[in-house]
Motif scaffolding. Sequence first.
Motif, mmCIF file in Angstrom:
data_model
loop_
_atom_site.group_PDB
_atom_site.id
_atom_site.type_symbol
_atom_site.label_atom_id
_atom_site.label_comp_id
_atom_site.label_asym_id
_atom_site.label_seq_id
_atom_site.Cartn_x
_atom_site.Cartn_y
_atom_site.Cartn_z
ATOM 1 N N PHE A 69 0.805 -1.223 0.000
ATOM 2 C CA PHE A 69 0.000 0.000 0.000
ATOM 3 C C PHE A 69 0.842 1.279 0.000
ATOM 4 C CE2 PHE A 69 -2.337 -3.476 1.840
ATOM 5 C CZ PHE A 69 -3.573 -3.400 1.225
ATOM 6 N N LEU A 70 2.133 1.140 -0.239
ATOM 7 C CA LEU A 70 2.998 2.324 -0.211
ATOM 8 C C LEU A 70 3.007 3.093 -1.522
ATOM 9 C CD1 LEU A 70 6.205 1.455 1.831
ATOM 10 C CD2 LEU A 70 4.585 3.302 2.232
ATOM 11 N N GLY A 71 2.534 2.471 -2.583
ATOM 12 C CA GLY A 71 2.486 3.162 -3.860
ATOM 13 C C GLY A 71 3.831 3.249 -4.546
ATOM 14 N N ASN A 72 3.897 4.062 -5.592
ATOM 15 C CA ASN A 72 5.132 4.259 -6.345
ATOM 16 C C ASN A 72 5.234 5.715 -6.757
ATOM 17 O OD1 ASN A 72 3.208 4.448 -8.342
ATOM 18 N ND2 ASN A 72 4.022 2.806 -9.628
ATOM 19 N N ASP A 73 6.046 5.992 -7.766
ATOM 20 C CA ASP A 73 6.274 7.385 -8.155
ATOM 21 C C ASP A 73 5.051 8.061 -8.768
ATOM 22 O OD1 ASP A 73 8.808 7.387 -7.207
ATOM 23 O OD2 ASP A 73 9.817 7.199 -9.147
ATOM 24 N N PRO B 190 3.912 9.520 -1.154
ATOM 25 C CA PRO B 190 3.785 8.458 -0.141
ATOM 26 C C PRO B 190 2.620 8.734 0.810
ATOM 27 C CG PRO B 190 6.076 9.119 -0.368
ATOM 28 C CD PRO B 190 5.268 10.099 -1.166
ATOM 29 N N PRO B 191 1.816 7.722 1.085
ATOM 30 C CA PRO B 191 0.692 7.897 2.016
ATOM 31 C C PRO B 191 1.199 7.994 3.458
ATOM 32 C CG PRO B 191 0.830 5.613 1.290
ATOM 33 C CD PRO B 191 1.865 6.360 0.514
ATOM 34 N N VAL B 192 0.879 9.093 4.107
ATOM 35 C CA VAL B 192 1.374 9.341 5.455
ATOM 36 C C VAL B 192 0.912 8.256 6.428
ATOM 37 C CG1 VAL B 192 1.330 10.959 7.390
ATOM 38 C CG2 VAL B 192 1.521 11.816 5.040
ATOM 39 N N LEU B 193 -0.317 7.797 6.262
ATOM 40 C CA LEU B 193 -0.834 6.787 7.179
ATOM 41 C C LEU B 193 0.009 5.510 7.141
ATOM 42 C CD1 LEU B 193 -4.689 7.148 6.609
ATOM 43 C CD2 LEU B 193 -3.376 7.892 8.609
#
Length: 479
Positions: free
Chosen positions: A141-145, A149-152
């Motif tokens: 769930f951190l994603g990519n470019d 970035p999701p703070v949670l």
Amino acid sequence: MEPFAWFASSDHWLGRLLFQRGLAGLYLVAFLCAALQFRALIGERGMTPVPEYLRRVPARRAPSLFRLHYSDRFFALCAWTGAALALALAAGAGDAVPLAASMAMWAVLWGLYLSIVNVGQTWYGFGWESLLLEAGFLAVFLGNDETAPPVLVMWLLRWLVFRVEFGAGLIKLRGDRCWRDLTCLYYHHETQPMPGPLSWFFHHLPRPLHRVETAANHVTQLAVPFLLFAPQPVATAAAGLIVLTQLWLVLSGNFAWLNWITIVLALSAVDGTLLGAPPDLPRPPLWYGVLVVALTVLVLALSVRPVRNLLSRHQAMNRSFDPLHLVNTYGAFGTVGRVRYEIVVEGTDEPVAHAGTVWRAYEFKGKPGDVRRLPRQFAPYHLRLDWLMWFAALSPAYAAEWFGPFVERLLEGDRDTLRLLRRNPFPDAPPALVRARLYRYRFTTWRELRSTGAWWHRTPVRDFLPPTRLAGTPHRARP
């Protein structure tokens, strides 16, 4: 205002980058360990075969891809696929594809390793397996470019490293008295599961320095983790202290990837603005934000039992509270041994054992054996058989399930089992008999090292396994 913009921040770009690349590297190591060791341990002809385990254990307790199909070839395919995918993610492939594809890559990586751990039985019963899975699930769930970035999720990573460190600190204070009187390191470097090439030197450091080391460890594990939740740059400084402590542990022994994954988790707290203005990354799409919020709620709900465990006087180490290993409790070395015991496995080609029988020892890759051999560095690679041999030396109960099959495979000359060892003293034909003896090992002194060239001194204690032959092999009288 874009939806869910409030919980994504480009300030975390460096922490996410370091964490993702480091975690992918550790996944690579873990899958290589599985691919190169599974046949002898849990394969179809292994010491504790997966098919037999799956017949005994219900799916709800051990969900795994291998419930659909198991063969050694399929297991190898999964392990090598995981290694290839981990290598691609470590090289940055996750940033070269769309966001959904990147998440799918991390999810496949997590699912493949979960499938392995859940059929790995005692060979995979270590805290760093659950830690890799918990960290790997968050990485999905951190994603990519394609998104900031999701703070949670970045805070959930700090919550994880907090539980790892704080749990390890509490288990020490509640456990062995030597942690409270600062004397545990008088023994630990000598009695730890698998010493490294510098462990002998660490053991011979002055005792006052050992006490300082122990006190510093308490500070790092019981106080510093709270600072991970402080504003920057305090959180980055706290992460730096954790990293330095873990690197000290890396130098002092072999703990698989436990230290390295703690380092990677701590690096997620590093402030990206330290390198200048962060890149202006896009805000997350709505569907992604919904998933992140759902993940956060799930992790917080599943954290209740681990928190209760932390607060309990009967705190347990390294326990998973769900079969997916989503939120776990951690800890290490609540008790430190004062004496080191080792099992030495030997064989002979003589059909009958007698007083003059010549026994030749099998040598393991990591665990102590030959007293003149300096321990080697293997971590973050995990030598699973060597680790369980350490437990077996503590009590035969730890080896009840697998030691007999191990000896049987030595008597058969099983190639997969012999590949787990450093030296096979019977390269031409299997031995007629195998035995195991328990020894007390201790590090030599400086004087003993200079005079004998030996890093260890050992004293026989008792037989661990009497001379044993294959079942059905005729007992021939000595000529």
